[in-house]
Design an enzyme around this catalytic site. Structure first.
Site, PDB file in Angstrom:
ATOM      1  N   LYS A  49      39.881  30.308  34.399  1.00 12.17           N
ATOM      2  CA  LYS A  49      39.775  31.658  34.626  1.00 12.17           C
ATOM      3  C   LYS A  49      38.740  31.914  35.651  1.00 12.17           C
ATOM      4  O   LYS A  49      37.568  31.404  35.963  1.00 12.17           O
ATOM      5  CB  LYS A  49      38.843  32.069  33.360  1.00 12.17           C
ATOM      6  CG  LYS A  49      38.593  33.724  33.253  1.00 12.17           C
ATOM      7  CD  LYS A  49      37.636  34.041  32.090  1.00 12.17           C
ATOM      8  CE  LYS A  49      38.349  33.870  30.772  1.00 12.17           C
ATOM      9  NZ  LYS A  49      37.598  34.397  29.657  1.00 12.17           N
ATOM     10  N   ASP A 145      33.597  40.289  20.357  1.00 10.13           N
ATOM     11  CA  ASP A 145      34.959  40.887  20.837  1.00 10.13           C
ATOM     12  C   ASP A 145      36.099  40.398  20.127  1.00 10.13           C
ATOM     13  O   ASP A 145      37.160  40.110  20.971  1.00 10.13           O
ATOM     14  CB  ASP A 145      34.874  40.570  22.201  1.00 10.13           C
ATOM     15  CG  ASP A 145      36.059  41.801  23.073  1.00 10.13           C
ATOM     16  OD1 ASP A 145      36.113  42.692  22.663  1.00 10.13           O
ATOM     17  OD2 ASP A 145      36.194  41.225  24.248  1.00 10.13           O
TER      18      ASP A 145
END
Length: 291
Positions: A49, A145
């Site tokens: 990422k 989240d």
């Protein structure tokens, strides 16, 4: 021979020990790009990422999210949370390297049987139990989240919880912008109002995720189930006539707006779920003449 970076538009991370294979996803707003790559020393597949701070839309909040994710992942050791492996600064952005899991986001369109949904729910609750009690860290870890996009599912129905960029260890203070960085509909009301988080907070996002699965409604449309005239409660019972009333009540308790009415932790929710049948038993009606 042409440089691979210019030919395919993929970054060249060879100097850091990785060969990028393909792009998995991009978030232009946050300046994040996710790649599948191979660790050249072992030929092991990994996920990278990359946060590109040079992106004009990016800001320090997003940069801190990747730093926070690295800090949290270093604390974790669970088979259904992709392990932290490495991080490096490529000169074009900070990169986080994790285990690669051959699985797809739960948000991808697919239908599930009630038994499959229960299996998914039990696995996710066990992951939350680990985060809340078993990490060895003195305080609970809140993911903050949980939504279909942040849950991966493989062909054997094994789930993986990903993206700890908003995670929080204990009730340490965080900056205001990170509180609202998640998907609003999946954020627990107490989190949105900056109140103290509890072990019940992540159950809210998980409950909404399961409602997406049982109703077939996508995460971007689930807000349509909010009752705007009754404290924004989620109304879904009319869409699942075959589900047992006990399981519906369990889901309703998972997404209670009042945190005190929710299950208080993942262990409590799991113990309540285990004995439940998900399919409604047929009602037998006998006429007077038959009797």
């Amino acid at each position: 021979m042409e440089n691979n970076y210019y030919h395919t538009n993929l970054p060249n991370f060879q100097d850091y020990g990785y060969q990028v294979v393909r792009e998995l996803g991009i978030n232009n707003l946050a300046g994040r790009i996710t790649y599948q790559a191979i660790m050249t020393s072992t030929q092991t597949p990994v996920v990278i990422k990359q946060f590109r701070f040079c992106n004009s839309n990016a800001n320090w909040t997003e940069y801190r999210a990747i730093e926070r994710e690295i800090d949290v992942l270093k604390q974790l050791n669970h088979p259904q949370i992709p392990r932290y492996l490495d991080h490096f600064d490529s000169g074009n952005g900070l990169c986080l390297v994790q285990e690669f899991k051959n699985a797809q986001p739960l948000s991808n369109p697919r239908s599930y049987t009630p038994e499959q949904i229960k299996k998914i729910a039990i696995q996710l609750l066990n992951i939350l139990i680990y985060l809340q009690d078993k990490t060895g860290y003195p305080e609970p870890i809140y993911h903050r989240d949980i939504k279909p996009d942040n849950i991966l599912l493989d062909d054997q129905l094994k789930v993986y919880l990903i993206d700890f960029g908003l995670a929080k260890m204990g009730n340490r203070e965080v900056n205001n912008s990170s509180i609202f960085a998640g998907t609003p509909i999946f954020i627990a009301p107490e989190q949105f109002l900056r109140k103290k988080l509890t072990k019940a907070s992540d159950l809210y996002g998980l409950g909404l995720t399961l409602i997406c699965l049982v109703t077939g409604i996508t995460s971007d449309k689930i807000s349509e189930l909010q009752d705007q005239y009754n404290d924004c409660k989620i109304r879904f019972k009319h869409l699942v006539p075959k589900l047992s009333l006990q399981f519906i009540s369990w889901l309703e308790k998972m997404v209670e707006r009042n945190v005190k009415k929710r299950f208080q932790n993942a262990q409590e929710a799991l113990e309540a779920l285990k004995p439940l049948y998900l399919i409604r038993s047929p009602i037998v009606q006998l006429s007077a003449s038959e009797l």
